[in-house]
Write a protein that holds these residues in place. Structure first.
Motif, short mmCIF file in Angstrom:
data_model
loop_
_atom_site.label_atom_id
_atom_site.label_comp_id
_atom_site.label_asym_id
_atom_site.label_seq_id
_atom_site.Cartn_x
_atom_site.Cartn_y
_atom_site.Cartn_z
N PHE A 98 0.77 -1.31 -0.03
CA PHE A 98 0.00 -0.04 -0.07
C PHE A 98 1.03 1.38 0.11
O PHE A 98 0.23 2.28 -0.49
CB PHE A 98 -0.94 0.18 1.11
N PRO A 99 1.98 1.20 0.71
CA PRO A 99 2.65 2.76 0.77
C PRO A 99 2.81 3.36 -0.36
O PRO A 99 2.58 4.66 -0.47
CB PRO A 99 4.09 2.32 1.21
N PRO A 100 3.29 3.01 -1.63
CA PRO A 100 3.18 3.77 -2.75
C PRO A 100 1.91 4.44 -3.25
O PRO A 100 2.02 5.45 -4.01
CB PRO A 100 3.86 2.86 -3.94
N MET A 101 0.83 3.65 -3.03
CA MET A 101 -0.32 4.04 -3.22
C MET A 101 -0.88 5.08 -2.38
O MET A 101 -1.61 6.30 -2.59
CB MET A 101 -1.50 3.03 -3.16
N ILE A 102 -0.22 5.21 -1.06
CA ILE A 102 -0.53 6.33 -0.21
C ILE A 102 0.08 7.36 -0.56
O ILE A 102 -0.28 8.75 -0.61
CB ILE A 102 -0.17 6.00 1.30
N GLY A 103 1.41 7.31 -0.93
CA GLY A 103 2.06 8.35 -1.55
C GLY A 103 1.54 8.98 -2.82
O GLY A 103 1.46 10.45 -2.95
N TRP A 104 1.00 8.37 -3.50
CA TRP A 104 0.22 8.84 -4.56
C TRP A 104 -0.92 9.42 -4.45
O TRP A 104 -1.13 10.60 -5.04
CB TRP A 104 -0.10 7.74 -5.71
N ALA A 105 -1.77 8.96 -3.46
CA ALA A 105 -2.87 9.68 -3.02
C ALA A 105 -2.62 11.12 -2.51
O ALA A 105 -3.26 11.84 -2.09
CB ALA A 105 -3.51 8.64 -2.10
N ALA A 106 -1.52 10.95 -1.63
CA ALA A 106 -1.22 12.16 -0.87
C ALA A 106 -1.04 13.19 -1.93
O ALA A 106 -1.38 14.66 -1.51
CB ALA A 106 0.14 12.00 -0.25
N VAL A 107 -0.45 13.30 -3.10
CA VAL A 107 -0.45 14.20 -4.16
C VAL A 107 -1.80 14.35 -4.84
O VAL A 107 -2.10 15.50 -5.18
CB VAL A 107 0.62 13.88 -5.11
N THR A 108 -2.47 13.23 -5.37
CA THR A 108 -3.53 13.34 -6.29
C THR A 108 -4.86 13.42 -5.39
O THR A 108 -5.92 13.83 -6.04
CB THR A 108 -3.48 12.16 -7.26
#
Length: 305
Positions: A162-172
């Motif tokens: 999940f972490p890269p998804m969280i990072g992506w969601a933090a931006v988008t």
């Protein structure tokens, strides 16, 4: 008295004499945390859009704290088997340096703090994904799957993906096909990574009553599954290039790394020795780091150009 009670009692008698800051930090599984933060950083940098540096740092801090909190609660729940397994006997709770109650308290407090801060400072989607990650690792993997099924790593591996998804969601502020692909890379990497480890640690898992695949189905079946997942991992690893959100350097690099990974898996299958399994386990760590490092490097270069 149960094994868990004995561990907690022994820890309670010695913790105030031996506990150091490093022991509490060890509860957070810093090596695992570092990989989680790195993949979260890549998701954040690769995502389209901009995020203020302070908010980006806050998002990564929340990911790190959430991962550490999960590790602390995992150590609390698994204190009984950690004392049995040679690989985990020196963790803070079985070593009598931190009490199980302290580990649980730290884990719960940090879990809540990381999710709340992510929601207030970044966005609710990233906070929801972080909460899902923590909950999945604790309740689905640690408390349910780990001691009940040899598919524990397959299903439970989602928590680490999940972490890269969280990072992506933090931006988008959203989840997209690109972030799901980053999730898939880690998800399909996890089984061969851990099964390579379990091939030479199977006695350890058997003694602790953890039904890892080699314990339940045998080493030969485990080797076949390692090859199967390694075959799947090769095209999935290349897919960021195929989908157009990574460049040709990543495309060539990921294909080469996937081929080396697959070669190592076949070596484990054919040679059937401990050395090959250890080599694949070591390379699997390098593979994941380099795959995400290529994505990060390309994104930085493209941003500069």
């Amino acid at each position: 008295m149960s094994d868990t009670s004995i561990i907690q009692d022994n820890a309670a008698r010695t913790v105030y004499q031996t506990a150091r800051a490093s022991d509490y930090f060890a509860l957070l599984k810093p090596r695992v945390m570092s990989l989680v933060v790195f993949t979260g950083l890549v998701g954040l940098v690769v995502a389209p859009g901009d995020l203020h540096p302070v908010l980006a740092f806050t998002a990564l801090l929340c990911i790190a704290v959430g991962a550490g909190a999960s590790g602390a609660i995992n150590m609390w729940y698994d204190a009984d088997i950690d004392q049995i397994m040679e690989r985990t006997q020196n963790r803070p709770i079985p070593a009598g340096k931190v009490t199980a109650g302290e580990a649980l308290g730290i884990g719960v407090a940090l879990s809540v703090a990381s999710v709340v801060l992510m929601g207030l400072a970044v966005n609710l989607v990233a906070a929801a994904l972080l909460a899902l990650t923590i909950g999945f690792y604790i309740f689905i993997y640690t408390m349910w799957l780990k001691r009940r099924t040899p598919q524990n790593i397959v299903i439970g591996g989602a928590a680490g993906a999940f972490p890269p998804m969280i990072g992506w969601a933090a931006v988008t502020g959203s989840v997209s096909i690109e972030s799901l692909v980053l999730f898939a890379v880690i998800f399909f990497w996890t089984p061969p990574h851990f099964w390579a480890l379990s091939l030479w640690r199977d006695i350890d898992y058997a003694n602790a009553g953890v039904p890892m695949l080699p314990v339940v189905s045998g080493r030969e079946a485990t080797r076949r599954q390692i090859v199967f997942y390694s075959i799947l991992l090769l095209p999935i690893g290349v897919s960021p290039y195929l989908l157009g959100f990574a460049g040709p350097v990543y495309g060539v690099g990921s294909a080469l790394l996937g081929a080396i990974f697959l070669f190592g898996a076949f070596k484990v299958w054919f040679k059937k020795d401990e050395k090959s399994a250890k080599q694949l386990f070591a390379f699997s760590l390098l593979y994941l780091f380099l795959i995400f490092a290529l994505l990060l490097g390309e994104a930085i270069v493209m941003g500069i150009v």
